[in-house]
Scaffold this active site. Structure first.
Site, short mmCIF file in Angstrom:
data_model
loop_
_atom_site.label_atom_id
_atom_site.label_comp_id
_atom_site.label_asym_id
_atom_site.label_seq_id
_atom_site.Cartn_x
_atom_site.Cartn_y
_atom_site.Cartn_z
N VAL A 11 -20.29 9.37 11.11
CA VAL A 11 -20.67 9.81 12.48
C VAL A 11 -21.79 8.55 13.05
O VAL A 11 -21.57 7.86 13.92
CB VAL A 11 -21.15 11.10 12.72
CG1 VAL A 11 -21.50 11.42 14.39
CG2 VAL A 11 -20.19 12.13 12.42
N GLU A 125 -24.24 18.83 21.61
CA GLU A 125 -23.01 18.93 22.05
C GLU A 125 -21.78 18.81 20.72
O GLU A 125 -20.82 19.35 20.49
CB GLU A 125 -22.73 17.92 23.05
CG GLU A 125 -21.14 18.01 23.77
CD GLU A 125 -20.82 19.36 24.46
OE1 GLU A 125 -21.55 19.69 25.58
OE2 GLU A 125 -20.06 20.25 23.89
N GLY A 183 -12.70 11.60 6.46
CA GLY A 183 -14.05 11.63 7.07
C GLY A 183 -14.22 12.94 7.88
O GLY A 183 -15.13 13.14 8.66
N LYS A 201 -20.37 27.53 13.77
CA LYS A 201 -19.86 26.87 15.15
C LYS A 201 -19.57 28.27 16.06
O LYS A 201 -20.08 28.39 17.42
CB LYS A 201 -18.52 26.23 15.25
CG LYS A 201 -18.74 24.77 14.66
CD LYS A 201 -17.87 24.04 14.13
CE LYS A 201 -18.10 22.63 13.83
NZ LYS A 201 -16.85 21.99 13.09
N GLY A 298 -14.31 13.82 12.83
CA GLY A 298 -14.18 12.62 12.44
C GLY A 298 -15.19 11.65 13.40
O GLY A 298 -15.48 12.24 14.53
P1 NAP Z 1 -22.19 11.62 5.86
O1 NAP Z 1 -20.82 10.58 6.29
O2 NAP Z 1 -22.54 12.26 4.75
O3 NAP Z 1 -23.32 10.79 6.37
C1 NAP Z 1 -24.54 11.15 5.98
C2 NAP Z 1 -25.61 10.03 6.33
O4 NAP Z 1 -26.94 10.77 6.29
C3 NAP Z 1 -25.62 9.07 5.27
O5 NAP Z 1 -25.73 7.92 5.95
C4 NAP Z 1 -26.91 9.51 4.36
O6 NAP Z 1 -27.16 8.20 3.69
C5 NAP Z 1 -27.61 10.11 5.27
N1 NAP Z 1 -28.70 10.86 4.78
C6 NAP Z 1 -28.19 12.11 4.09
N2 NAP Z 1 -29.38 12.84 3.59
C7 NAP Z 1 -30.36 12.17 3.63
C8 NAP Z 1 -31.75 12.15 3.51
N3 NAP Z 1 -32.16 12.97 2.89
N4 NAP Z 1 -32.58 11.12 3.93
C9 NAP Z 1 -31.95 9.81 4.55
N5 NAP Z 1 -30.67 9.85 4.58
C10 NAP Z 1 -29.99 10.94 4.62
O7 NAP Z 1 -22.02 12.79 7.08
P2 NAP Z 1 -21.16 12.78 8.64
O8 NAP Z 1 -19.88 12.96 8.25
O9 NAP Z 1 -21.44 11.52 9.27
O10 NAP Z 1 -21.94 14.05 9.20
C11 NAP Z 1 -23.12 13.76 9.70
C12 NAP Z 1 -23.41 15.16 10.53
O11 NAP Z 1 -22.55 15.22 11.81
C13 NAP Z 1 -23.41 16.36 9.69
O12 NAP Z 1 -24.37 17.56 10.38
C14 NAP Z 1 -22.05 17.03 10.10
O13 NAP Z 1 -22.01 18.35 9.92
C15 NAP Z 1 -21.91 16.85 11.52
N6 NAP Z 1 -20.64 16.51 12.01
C16 NAP Z 1 -19.72 15.65 11.46
C17 NAP Z 1 -18.39 15.54 11.79
C18 NAP Z 1 -17.36 14.76 11.13
O14 NAP Z 1 -16.10 14.69 11.46
N7 NAP Z 1 -17.75 13.90 10.07
C19 NAP Z 1 -18.01 16.06 13.09
C20 NAP Z 1 -18.93 16.73 13.59
C21 NAP Z 1 -20.35 16.96 13.14
P3 NAP Z 1 -26.49 7.36 2.89
O15 NAP Z 1 -25.41 6.61 3.60
O16 NAP Z 1 -27.77 6.58 2.17
O17 NAP Z 1 -26.02 8.20 1.79
N1 HSE Z 2 -16.27 19.41 8.77
C1 HSE Z 2 -16.21 19.35 10.04
C2 HSE Z 2 -14.66 19.86 10.64
C3 HSE Z 2 -16.68 18.45 10.94
O1 HSE Z 2 -13.80 19.53 9.83
O2 HSE Z 2 -14.40 20.46 12.05
C4 HSE Z 2 -16.64 18.60 12.57
O3 HSE Z 2 -17.86 19.46 12.87
#
Ligand code: NAP
Ligand code: HSE
Length: 428
Positions: A11, A125, A183, A201, A298
């Site tokens: 994200v 959001e 992702g 949620k 995603g």
């Molecule tokens: P992700 O791909 O695992 O990325 C997490 C990022 O945060 C990475 O860049 C990681 O650093 C960094 N990070 C994690 N812990 C850290 C720490 N202690 N100190 C510094 N940096 C740290 O996660 P994501 O999928 O983007 O999701 C991010 C958030 O959005 C989560 O809360 C997730 O639930 C939410 N979300 C995700 C989605 C989705 O579809 N992916 C949708 C809605 C909401 P490194 O790069 O150095 O490892």
């Molecule tokens: N892991 C979550 C999902 C990301 O699959 O819906 C979006 O919140």
């Protein structure tokens, strides 16, 4: 307007890319430029886009204590240290935008109260249903309604897996691998598969919709690990599909909350929500029934919601607060034993005279009326029976299950999930 981003994963990277790319467009919309000046990451060896390297930091204080950064965007995930960083940013009067449902579901009311005290907005959001603008809609556009129920497909990973199993015959494991690759999955996919993410949620949505705080631990949770190709075939036989549905229903005795794989009829508005799409079906007065649908997981979907919040927070720095207020007082909840649903069960049974009678007897003694029973062709000594009950109280269902466990003709219970074959208006 200077912004600091915590996290550069699926994200975070998309958010920074769009903010960089659309700088002029957003400047025209806001009347000032938005600039991402610092990005916090953890892993010093990971390759990063050239355009972002000079902004990287491994030290959270470079963002949290920078007086020029007015908006902090938390996209790291997990509870700690994300929670502490958000609290610190708020304490310092910075607006916070987050996609972190774990932090909001566990500490939302405290953080939003702290934000109010510090004059710092907290916007989330993206924490529910990816790109679907459901938080704002509940808080503002639907505020004139008395809501009766919310049913949501709010986890993209599980909806993707179930859709691939149902539509393409793909195995559970192969579909999960694909969801991770795209992702969609959480850092720990158990959160998706065991319905933890969906429970977070629905607790956030219910807290906004019904005016009392819903503790995530009060949400009854059944994940999708037990769903097999046999259940998918039985669902098709019944003219239904299986979706992981999160629900919050207002009853005179309190809110009934839960997440379960649910058999829903093909004619139900949620049945066509496929892949990583999410949907939230809201029932209330005077609106009637309303379906929000769109991409739910995603980078692109989530960044849309995050950037909307960033622009809102930036605008609010100039013209006044935009925070989403979460209630502190707990919502009254209906105890689990009183929840009323139809259920689908699949049993492995002995192929012998009297088996069906014994199974029917257990339901009859629990006071449960059966809506359908199906036994597909089977081998010599074993058979499978799938049943759908009429609406019954959970405590009656548990009584029947206990009797079935003690019944020699029943070898095992393979599945027990909800069956909501009617829409809200058909039920009323
Ligand atoms: P992700 O791909 O695992 O990325 C997490 C990022 O945060 C990475 O860049 C990681 O650093 C960094 N990070 C994690 N812990 C850290 C720490 N202690 N100190 C510094 N940096 C740290 O996660 P994501 O999928 O983007 O999701 C991010 C958030 O959005 C989560 O809360 C997730 O639930 C939410 N979300 C995700 C989605 C989705 O579809 N992916 C949708 C809605 C909401 P490194 O790069 O150095 O490892
Ligand atoms: N892991 C979550 C999902 C990301 O699959 O819906 C979006 O919140």
């Amino acid at each position: 307007m200077r912004i600091g981003v915590l996290g550069l994963g699926t994200v975070g990277r998309q958010v920074v890319e769009v903010l960089d790319l659309e700088r002029e467009l957003f400047a025209a919309r806001l009347g000032e430029e938005i600039e991402v000046t610092r990005i916090l990451v953890r892993d010093q060896d990971k390759p990063r886009p050239q355009s972002m390297r000079s902004r990287l930091t491994y030290e959270p204080d470079d963002i949290l204590k920078d007086p020029d950064i007015e908006v902090v965007v938390e996209l790291m995930g997990g509870f700690e240290p994300a929670h502490s960083y958000i609290a610190e940013a708020i304490r310092r009067g910075k607006a916070v935008v987050t996609a972190n449902k774990e932090v909001i579901a566990r500490s939302g009311p405290d953080l939003s109260a702290a934000g109010e005290r510090a004059g710092a907005d907290l916007l989330f959001e993206a924490a529910v249903a990816g790109g679907i603008p459901i938080i704002r809609s509940l808080q503002e556009s639907l505020a004139g309604n008395r809501l009766r129920a919310i049913y949501g497909i709010v986890n993209g990973t599980t909806n993707f897996i179930l859709s691939r199993m149902h539509e393409d015959g793909v195995s559970f494991d192969a579909a999960l691998a694909e969801a991770k690759e795209r992702g969609y999955a959480e850092a720990d996919p158990s959160d998706d598969l065991d319905a933890v993410d969906a429970a977070r949620k629905i607790s956030i949505l219910a807290s906004l919709a019904f005016g009392g705080w819903v503790d995530v631990d009060a949400v009854d949770r059944i994940g999708i690990r037990s769903i097999s190709a046999a259940d998918v075939r039985e669902a098709k036989h019944l003219g239904a599909v299986i979706k992981l549905v999160a629900r919050a229903q207002a009853t005179p005795d309190g809110l009934a909350l839960g997440v379960s794989p649910t058999l829903i009829s093909r004619s139900h508005p949620l049945a066509d929500v496929s892949g990583a799409q999410n949907a939230v079906y809201v029932c209330g007065d005077p609106i009637g029934e309303l379906l929000f649908a769109g991409p739910g997981a995603g980078g692109p979907a989530t960044s849309s919601a995050v950037i909307g919040d960033i622009l809102d927070a930036a605008r609010a720095r100039r013209v006044g607060g935009r925070s989403v207020a979460l209630p502190l007082e707990p919502a009254p909840l209906l105890p689990l034993h009183a929840h009323q649903h139809s259920y689908y069960l699949r049993l492995r049974v002995r192929e012998a005279a009297g088996t069906l009678a014994a199974v029917a007897e257990a339901f009859s003694r629990a006071g449960i009326s059966l809506r359908s029973v199906h036994q597909p062709p089977s081998s010599d000594d074993e058979a499978m029976v799938s049943l759908v009950t009429h609406v019954t109280a959970r405590e009656q269902l548990e009584r029947a299950r206990e009797m079935l466990r003690a019944e020699a003709a029943v070898l095992s219970e393979e599945s027990c999930i909800l069956a909501e074959l009617d829409t809200d208006s058909q039920r009323r």
